[in-house]
Design a protein around this motif. Structure first.
Motif, short mmCIF file in Angstrom:
data_model
loop_
_atom_site.label_atom_id
_atom_site.label_comp_id
_atom_site.label_asym_id
_atom_site.label_seq_id
_atom_site.Cartn_x
_atom_site.Cartn_y
_atom_site.Cartn_z
N ASN A 76 -49.23 1.71 6.88
CA ASN A 76 -48.73 2.86 6.85
C ASN A 76 -49.92 3.92 6.81
O ASN A 76 -51.12 3.51 7.04
CB ASN A 76 -47.71 3.32 5.50
CG ASN A 76 -48.78 2.88 4.31
OD1 ASN A 76 -50.06 2.93 4.14
ND2 ASN A 76 -47.99 2.43 3.29
N VAL A 77 -49.74 5.10 6.43
CA VAL A 77 -51.09 6.02 6.66
C VAL A 77 -52.05 5.89 5.69
O VAL A 77 -53.46 6.10 5.68
CB VAL A 77 -50.55 7.65 6.17
CG1 VAL A 77 -49.90 7.85 4.63
CG2 VAL A 77 -51.68 8.55 6.46
N GLU A 78 -51.71 4.94 4.37
CA GLU A 78 -52.80 4.73 3.45
C GLU A 78 -53.65 3.66 4.16
O GLU A 78 -54.81 3.14 3.61
CB GLU A 78 -52.17 4.26 2.36
CG GLU A 78 -51.46 5.37 1.55
CD GLU A 78 -50.82 4.89 0.30
OE1 GLU A 78 -50.57 3.82 0.30
OE2 GLU A 78 -50.28 5.82 -0.61
N LYS A 79 -53.13 2.75 5.27
CA LYS A 79 -54.01 1.81 5.68
C LYS A 79 -54.64 2.20 7.10
O LYS A 79 -55.56 1.49 7.48
CB LYS A 79 -53.10 0.49 5.97
CG LYS A 79 -52.46 -0.15 4.95
CD LYS A 79 -53.47 -0.87 3.62
CE LYS A 79 -52.72 -1.30 2.57
NZ LYS A 79 -51.65 -2.18 2.91
N VAL A 80 -53.85 3.23 7.83
CA VAL A 80 -54.33 3.65 9.04
C VAL A 80 -54.37 5.17 8.98
O VAL A 80 -53.32 5.91 9.26
CB VAL A 80 -53.27 3.10 10.17
CG1 VAL A 80 -53.90 3.57 11.65
CG2 VAL A 80 -52.90 1.78 10.12
N PRO A 81 -55.36 5.85 8.57
CA PRO A 81 -55.35 7.07 8.35
C PRO A 81 -55.03 8.05 9.58
O PRO A 81 -54.59 9.33 9.45
CB PRO A 81 -56.81 7.60 7.90
CG PRO A 81 -57.45 6.15 7.47
CD PRO A 81 -56.70 5.17 8.19
N GLY A 82 -55.15 7.24 10.86
CA GLY A 82 -54.79 8.07 11.92
C GLY A 82 -53.42 8.43 12.12
O GLY A 82 -52.90 9.12 12.95
N PHE A 83 -52.61 7.83 11.43
CA PHE A 83 -50.99 7.95 11.43
C PHE A 83 -50.69 9.29 10.67
O PHE A 83 -49.57 9.96 10.86
CB PHE A 83 -50.35 6.77 10.34
CG PHE A 83 -50.13 5.38 11.14
CD1 PHE A 83 -50.32 5.30 12.34
CD2 PHE A 83 -49.79 4.52 10.36
CE1 PHE A 83 -50.37 4.28 13.24
CE2 PHE A 83 -49.79 3.05 11.12
CZ PHE A 83 -49.82 3.13 12.56
N ASN A 84 -51.52 10.04 10.13
CA ASN A 84 -51.42 11.13 9.32
C ASN A 84 -50.73 12.31 10.19
O ASN A 84 -51.20 12.55 11.34
CB ASN A 84 -52.48 11.89 8.49
CG ASN A 84 -52.22 12.73 7.60
OD1 ASN A 84 -51.26 12.79 6.90
ND2 ASN A 84 -52.79 13.82 7.52
N THR A 85 -49.60 12.83 9.90
CA THR A 85 -48.83 13.92 10.63
C THR A 85 -48.04 13.34 11.78
O THR A 85 -47.48 14.05 12.38
CB THR A 85 -49.66 15.03 11.04
OG1 THR A 85 -50.44 14.51 12.07
CG2 THR A 85 -50.42 15.40 10.10
N LEU A 86 -48.29 12.01 12.14
CA LEU A 86 -47.60 11.69 13.20
C LEU A 86 -46.27 10.95 13.08
O LEU A 86 -45.37 10.90 14.08
CB LEU A 86 -48.38 10.33 13.90
CG LEU A 86 -49.72 10.62 14.34
CD1 LEU A 86 -50.49 9.38 15.12
CD2 LEU A 86 -49.53 12.19 15.16
N GLY A 87 -45.79 10.71 12.01
CA GLY A 87 -44.45 10.38 11.45
C GLY A 87 -44.13 8.74 11.89
O GLY A 87 -42.93 8.75 12.31
N ILE A 88 -45.32 8.01 11.69
CA ILE A 88 -44.99 6.60 12.09
C ILE A 88 -45.73 5.76 11.28
O ILE A 88 -46.62 5.99 10.68
CB ILE A 88 -45.51 6.44 13.44
CG1 ILE A 88 -46.98 6.59 13.82
CG2 ILE A 88 -44.68 7.06 14.77
CD1 ILE A 88 -47.57 6.18 15.01
N SER A 89 -45.14 4.49 10.99
CA SER A 89 -46.01 3.52 10.24
C SER A 89 -45.26 2.12 10.81
O SER A 89 -43.92 2.02 11.59
CB SER A 89 -45.75 3.48 8.80
OG SER A 89 -44.49 3.65 8.55
#
Length: 212
Positions: free
Chosen positions: A75-88
């Motif tokens: 999730n965003v805590e593991k993949v910072p680039g997910f931020n604001t993209l609405g995916i995990s």
């Protein structure tokens, strides 16, 4: 309808929808002390390809619990680039007979693709209708946002799936763990009435969820 009413209707319609991303990137600054609905963006000058990369799904995790599953979550805590993209994304491994017990994701729907094995998937609607189906390699099943769901490996060998969520931080709330291991503890007499059992039985179940 007058001009003011038309403008008000448009404003209310926009307020009811999620906002679009306003920039190309907003890599999460996980160290920021600023708390918003998500994460603040790190300085664009410090963004690297590593912010969008996650290798942990490549290797199976050891399974060492009584449920017979192991979950690797990106999730965003593991993949910072997910931020604001609405995916995990996640990968789940099951031993034969392994189960992912009833739980929900309060902030996301979930779509699962079976990599290996044969499983039974099911979710329960708010009308208490069970929607269940046996799924095998190469097939897909969807769990609607917020609804209770579970999975069981019904094959003779191990199983594995890839799960995708439409939230950067979907959250997971396990029914049993949430009720019987909450902190502070939920009173045993409440659990007893909810499950039509005696209070000592409720306390015994709580003891089984206590940290060891």
């Amino acid at each position: 309808m007058g001009p003011l009413l038309i403008i008000l209707a448009l404003l209310l319609a926009n307020a009811a929808a999620d906002c679009d991303v306003l920039q190309d990137l907003c890599v999460a600054d996980l160290s920021s002390e600023v708390k918003i609905n998500g994460y603040t963006c790190k300085n664009a000058a410090t963004v690297t390809p590593k912010d969008f990369f996650f290798a942990a799904l490549a290797n199976p995790r050891p399974i060492n619990n009584t449920l017979g599953i192991a979950v690797t979550l990106g999730n965003v805590e593991k993949v910072p680039g997910f931020n604001t993209l609405g995916i995990s994304v996640a990968r789940i491994y099951y031993t034969p007979g392994g189960i992912n017990p009833p739980h929900s994701h309060p902030r996301a729907s979930e779509v699962i693709f079976v990599l290996e094995g044969e499983l039974e998937f099911g979710f329960i609607t708010t009308a208490n209708v069970l929607m269940a189906k046996q799924i095998k390699k190469g097939e897909v099943f969807v769990f609607p946002k917020g609804l209770l769901h579970c999975q069981k490996n019904i094959g003779r060998g191990p199983a594995a799936v890839i799960a995708a969520f439409n939230s950067q931080l979907p959250g997971t709330q396990s029914v049993a763990a949430s009720l019987f291991s909450a902190t502070p503890a939920l009173p045993g007499n409440i659990l007893a009435k909810a499950f039509h059992i005696a209070t000592p039985e409720a306390e015994m179940i709580k003891s089984r969820f206590a940290p060891r």
